[in-house]
Design a protein around this motif. Sequence first.
Motif, PDB file in Angstrom:
ATOM      1  N   PHE A  25       0.828  -1.201   0.000  1.00 34.64           N
ATOM      2  CA  PHE A  25       0.000   0.000   0.000  1.00 34.64           C
ATOM      3  C   PHE A  25       0.865   1.254   0.000  1.00 34.64           C
ATOM      4  CE2 PHE A  25      -2.249  -3.244   2.464  1.00 34.64           C
ATOM      5  CZ  PHE A  25      -3.546  -3.198   1.955  1.00 34.64           C
ATOM      6  N   ASP A  26       0.428   2.255  -0.742  1.00 36.40           N
ATOM      7  CA  ASP A  26       0.933   3.602  -0.545  1.00 36.40           C
ATOM      8  C   ASP A  26       0.329   4.136   0.758  1.00 36.40           C
ATOM      9  OD1 ASP A  26       2.090   6.124  -1.012  1.00 36.40           O
ATOM     10  OD2 ASP A  26       0.314   6.808  -2.093  1.00 36.40           O
ATOM     11  N   LEU A  38      10.790   6.010   0.773  1.00 36.87           N
ATOM     12  CA  LEU A  38      11.640   6.098  -0.410  1.00 36.87           C
ATOM     13  C   LEU A  38      12.026   7.516  -0.808  1.00 36.87           C
ATOM     14  CD1 LEU A  38       9.958   3.310  -2.572  1.00 36.87           C
ATOM     15  CD2 LEU A  38      11.854   3.134  -0.950  1.00 36.87           C
ATOM     16  N   GLY A  39      11.423   8.511  -0.185  1.00 36.60           N
ATOM     17  CA  GLY A  39      11.843   9.881  -0.468  1.00 36.60           C
ATOM     18  C   GLY A  39      11.825  10.243  -1.935  1.00 36.60           C
ATOM     19  N   GLY A  40      10.838   9.748  -2.657  1.00 32.90           N
ATOM     20  CA  GLY A  40      10.693  10.102  -4.067  1.00 32.90           C
ATOM     21  C   GLY A  40      11.331   9.137  -5.046  1.00 32.90           C
ATOM     22  N   LEU A  41      12.045   8.118  -4.569  1.00 35.73           N
ATOM     23  CA  LEU A  41      12.624   7.121  -5.483  1.00 35.73           C
ATOM     24  C   LEU A  41      11.516   6.352  -6.199  1.00 35.73           C
ATOM     25  CD1 LEU A  41      15.483   5.602  -3.269  1.00 35.73           C
ATOM     26  CD2 LEU A  41      15.753   7.166  -5.214  1.00 35.73           C
ATOM     27  N   ASP A  42      11.843   5.828  -7.363  1.00 39.25           N
ATOM     28  CA  ASP A  42      10.880   5.048  -8.133  1.00 39.25           C
ATOM     29  C   ASP A  42      10.449   3.806  -7.345  1.00 39.25           C
ATOM     30  OD1 ASP A  42       9.482   4.205 -10.621  1.00 39.25           O
ATOM     31  OD2 ASP A  42      10.957   2.581 -10.524  1.00 39.25           O
ATOM     32  N   LYS A  43       9.152   3.638  -7.203  1.00 37.02           N
ATOM     33  CA  LYS A  43       8.643   2.528  -6.392  1.00 37.02           C
ATOM     34  C   LYS A  43       8.740   1.182  -7.107  1.00 37.02           C
ATOM     35  CE  LYS A  43       5.390   5.370  -3.757  1.00 37.02           C
ATOM     36  NZ  LYS A  43       3.986   5.540  -3.317  1.00 37.02           N
ATOM     37  N   GLY A  44       8.749   1.197  -8.426  1.00 40.62           N
ATOM     38  CA  GLY A  44       8.746  -0.037  -9.194  1.00 40.62           C
ATOM     39  C   GLY A  44       9.887  -0.969  -8.844  1.00 40.62           C
ATOM     40  N   ALA A  45      11.081  -0.430  -8.700  1.00 36.28           N
ATOM     41  CA  ALA A  45      12.253  -1.262  -8.413  1.00 36.28           C
ATOM     42  C   ALA A  45      12.118  -1.962  -7.070  1.00 36.28           C
ATOM     43  CB  ALA A  45      13.515  -0.403  -8.436  1.00 36.28           C
ATOM     44  N   PHE A  46      11.515  -1.298  -6.095  1.00 38.36           N
ATOM     45  CA  PHE A  46      11.351  -1.891  -4.766  1.00 38.36           C
ATOM     46  C   PHE A  46      10.209  -2.908  -4.758  1.00 38.36           C
ATOM     47  CE2 PHE A  46      13.596   2.032  -4.209  1.00 38.36           C
ATOM     48  CZ  PHE A  46      14.529   1.750  -3.227  1.00 38.36           C
ATOM     49  N   LEU A  47       9.171  -2.638  -5.524  1.00 32.40           N
ATOM     50  CA  LEU A  47       8.073  -3.588  -5.631  1.00 32.40           C
ATOM     51  C   LEU A  47       8.506  -4.857  -6.357  1.00 32.40           C
ATOM     52  CD1 LEU A  47       5.254  -1.046  -6.473  1.00 32.40           C
ATOM     53  CD2 LEU A  47       5.400  -2.432  -4.388  1.00 32.40           C
ATOM     54  N   PHE A 106      -0.637  -7.635  -5.111  1.00 33.65           N
ATOM     55  CA  PHE A 106      -1.312  -6.418  -5.551  1.00 33.65           C
ATOM     56  C   PHE A 106      -0.701  -5.217  -4.842  1.00 33.65           C
ATOM     57  CE2 PHE A 106      -4.713  -4.065  -7.508  1.00 33.65           C
ATOM     58  CZ  PHE A 106      -5.114  -4.895  -8.536  1.00 33.65           C
ATOM     59  N   PHE A 107      -0.670  -4.082  -5.560  1.00 32.82           N
ATOM     60  CA  PHE A 107      -0.169  -2.822  -5.020  1.00 32.82           C
ATOM     61  C   PHE A 107      -1.187  -1.728  -5.277  1.00 32.82           C
ATOM     62  CE2 PHE A 107       2.253   1.181  -6.020  1.00 32.82           C
ATOM     63  CZ  PHE A 107       2.510   1.533  -4.706  1.00 32.82           C
ATOM     64  N   PHE A 108      -1.421  -0.876  -4.261  1.00 35.57           N
ATOM     65  CA  PHE A 108      -2.394   0.208  -4.369  1.00 35.57           C
ATOM     66  C   PHE A 108      -1.705   1.551  -4.175  1.00 35.57           C
ATOM     67  CE2 PHE A 108      -4.704  -3.485  -2.666  1.00 35.57           C
ATOM     68  CZ  PHE A 108      -5.733  -3.592  -3.599  1.00 35.57           C
ATOM     69  N   ASP A 109      -1.978   2.488  -5.097  1.00 32.39           N
ATOM     70  CA  ASP A 109      -1.390   3.829  -5.003  1.00 32.39           C
ATOM     71  C   ASP A 109      -2.375   4.843  -5.577  1.00 32.39           C
ATOM     72  OD1 ASP A 109       0.455   6.217  -5.556  1.00 32.39           O
ATOM     73  OD2 ASP A 109       1.894   4.785  -4.739  1.00 32.39           O
ATOM     74  N   ASP A 110      -2.310   6.083  -5.069  1.00 32.16           N
ATOM     75  CA  ASP A 110      -3.241   7.108  -5.542  1.00 32.16           C
ATOM     76  C   ASP A 110      -2.713   7.909  -6.722  1.00 32.16           C
ATOM     77  OD1 ASP A 110      -2.539  10.186  -4.017  1.00 32.16           O
ATOM     78  OD2 ASP A 110      -1.348   8.393  -3.674  1.00 32.16           O
ATOM     79  N   GLN A 111      -1.435   7.761  -7.054  1.00 34.29           N
ATOM     80  CA  GLN A 111      -0.862   8.568  -8.128  1.00 34.29           C
ATOM     81  C   GLN A 111      -0.542   7.701  -9.336  1.00 34.29           C
ATOM     82  OE1 GLN A 111       1.736  11.772  -7.222  1.00 34.29           O
ATOM     83  NE2 GLN A 111       1.246  11.778  -5.040  1.00 34.29           N
ATOM     84  N   THR A 112      -1.007   8.143 -10.489  1.00 30.79           N
ATOM     85  CA  THR A 112      -0.872   7.324 -11.698  1.00 30.79           C
ATOM     86  C   THR A 112       0.590   7.126 -12.098  1.00 30.79           C
ATOM     87  OG1 THR A 112      -1.271   9.304 -13.044  1.00 30.79           O
ATOM     88  CG2 THR A 112      -3.154   7.871 -12.609  1.00 30.79           C
ATOM     89  N   ARG A 113       1.447   8.099 -11.812  1.00 28.24           N
ATOM     90  CA  ARG A 113       2.865   7.917 -12.196  1.00 28.24           C
ATOM     91  C   ARG A 113       3.481   6.757 -11.428  1.00 28.24           C
ATOM     92  NH1 ARG A 113       6.674  10.573  -8.832  1.00 28.24           N
ATOM     93  NH2 ARG A 113       5.720  11.782  -7.149  1.00 28.24           N
ATOM     94  N   HIS A 114       3.088   6.590 -10.167  1.00 28.42           N
ATOM     95  CA  HIS A 114       3.581   5.440  -9.404  1.00 28.42           C
ATOM     96  C   HIS A 114       2.934   4.148  -9.893  1.00 28.42           C
ATOM     97  CE1 HIS A 114       5.815   8.000  -6.807  1.00 28.42           C
ATOM     98  NE2 HIS A 114       4.764   8.531  -6.192  1.00 28.42           N
ATOM     99  N   ASP A 173       1.898   3.546 -12.938  1.00 28.16           N
ATOM    100  CA  ASP A 173       2.493   3.203 -14.243  1.00 28.16           C
ATOM    101  C   ASP A 173       3.796   2.438 -14.052  1.00 28.16           C
ATOM    102  OD1 ASP A 173       0.421   4.489 -15.547  1.00 28.16           O
ATOM    103  OD2 ASP A 173       1.522   6.355 -15.848  1.00 28.16           O
ATOM    104  N   SER A 174       4.591   2.877 -13.096  1.00 25.05           N
ATOM    105  CA  SER A 174       5.855   2.200 -12.805  1.00 25.05           C
ATOM    106  C   SER A 174       5.614   0.837 -12.178  1.00 25.05           C
ATOM    107  CB  SER A 174       6.699   3.067 -11.867  1.00 25.05           C
ATOM    108  OG  SER A 174       7.843   2.376 -11.419  1.00 25.05           O
ATOM    109  N   ALA A 175       4.693   0.800 -11.213  1.00 21.76           N
ATOM    110  CA  ALA A 175       4.423  -0.453 -10.504  1.00 21.76           C
ATOM    111  C   ALA A 175       3.847  -1.515 -11.421  1.00 21.76           C
ATOM    112  CB  ALA A 175       3.466  -0.184  -9.345  1.00 21.76           C
ATOM    113  N   ALA A 176       3.003  -1.105 -12.368  1.00 22.54           N
ATOM    114  CA  ALA A 176       2.335  -2.064 -13.254  1.00 22.54           C
ATOM    115  C   ALA A 176       3.315  -2.834 -14.129  1.00 22.54           C
ATOM    116  CB  ALA A 176       1.311  -1.345 -14.123  1.00 22.54           C
ATOM    117  N   LEU A 177       4.530  -2.335 -14.258  1.00 22.91           N
ATOM    118  CA  LEU A 177       5.549  -3.033 -15.038  1.00 22.91           C
ATOM    119  C   LEU A 177       6.126  -4.228 -14.290  1.00 22.91           C
ATOM    120  CD1 LEU A 177       7.517   0.044 -16.459  1.00 22.91           C
ATOM    121  CD2 LEU A 177       5.775  -1.326 -17.624  1.00 22.91           C
ATOM    122  N   VAL A 178       5.866  -4.285 -12.970  1.00 22.66           N
ATOM    123  CA  VAL A 178       6.465  -5.362 -12.177  1.00 22.66           C
ATOM    124  C   VAL A 178       5.461  -6.131 -11.330  1.00 22.66           C
ATOM    125  CG1 VAL A 178       8.687  -4.159 -12.068  1.00 22.66           C
ATOM    126  CG2 VAL A 178       7.029  -3.820 -10.229  1.00 22.66           C
TER     127      VAL A 178
END
Length: 304
Positions: free
Chosen positions: A161-162, A256-265, A272-280, A282-287
Amino acid sequence: MAVSLQNKLVVALSSRALFDFEEENQVFESSDDRAYMSVQLERIDQVAKPGAAFPLVRKLLAFNTAEANRVEVVILSRNDPVSGLRVFRSSRAHGLSIERGVFTRGRSPYRYLKPLGAVLFLSTNEADVRDALEAGFPAARVYPNSVRAAEQYPDEVRIAFDGDAVLFSDEAEQVFQRDGLPAFIEHETERASTPLPPGPFKPLLDALDRLQKAGEGHAPMRLRTALVTARSAPAHERAVRTLMQWGIEVDEAMFLGGLDKGAFLREFEPDFFFDDQTRHCDSAALVAPTGHVAAGIANLLKIS
């Protein structure tokens, strides 16, 4: 004795969230609902491939035992009842114990979340998700083409979760959007010991916590949760203290202080991962399977 879903973790989801109906959806987009219904009827004996939410649903249902049924999954779909035939047949073919469904043929189905007592609604329809969130239900728009979860943890449900505008309210996010990062840090540092108000996914976190505790020692499944947030020290403290005040533990926390979440996920490998911001998202959906929570000021700014 009357049948009841009380004291169960009830997950409602659309057929397209559970199964890969992207090809069939293209027929609907290019034609109409009758053409879609015709295709689904032609393929009624063709088992649908798993969709983005399939791994999560299968693992949650595995919490059920002969002694206790703790999880209920219900199809809640804009599809027509005829198309629903294939959904139930495919569910049975995949060994998913799904017995209930509501099919509304083009109408928003969110009103049925209340009588179901649902603590999660997953759909690919953004309008339905927004309706559900406004009605007070945890809901997310599924990224249907997001990467499926790895199968390395068959006995463990992993959910990430975010924080702000998902588990917590968007109180702090509003400060950030209005006044910037230094003001956000000052605001959160001054209020480190004051719990954040709950966000839209607090009811789901509560329900998962109860599910975990009810199954300890005898359930075949375990639950592992993670907080994955753009917060960093010192703003992390308020998030941790809020969870402590709620009496809920998460297994992992990533500030993460603004780091890309995808690499950590990618390393956490959530179902499943839940986030309110589409940019996060978009990154998460790749992994990993991902859902966008259209809540909070970030989403209000987007549509205003």
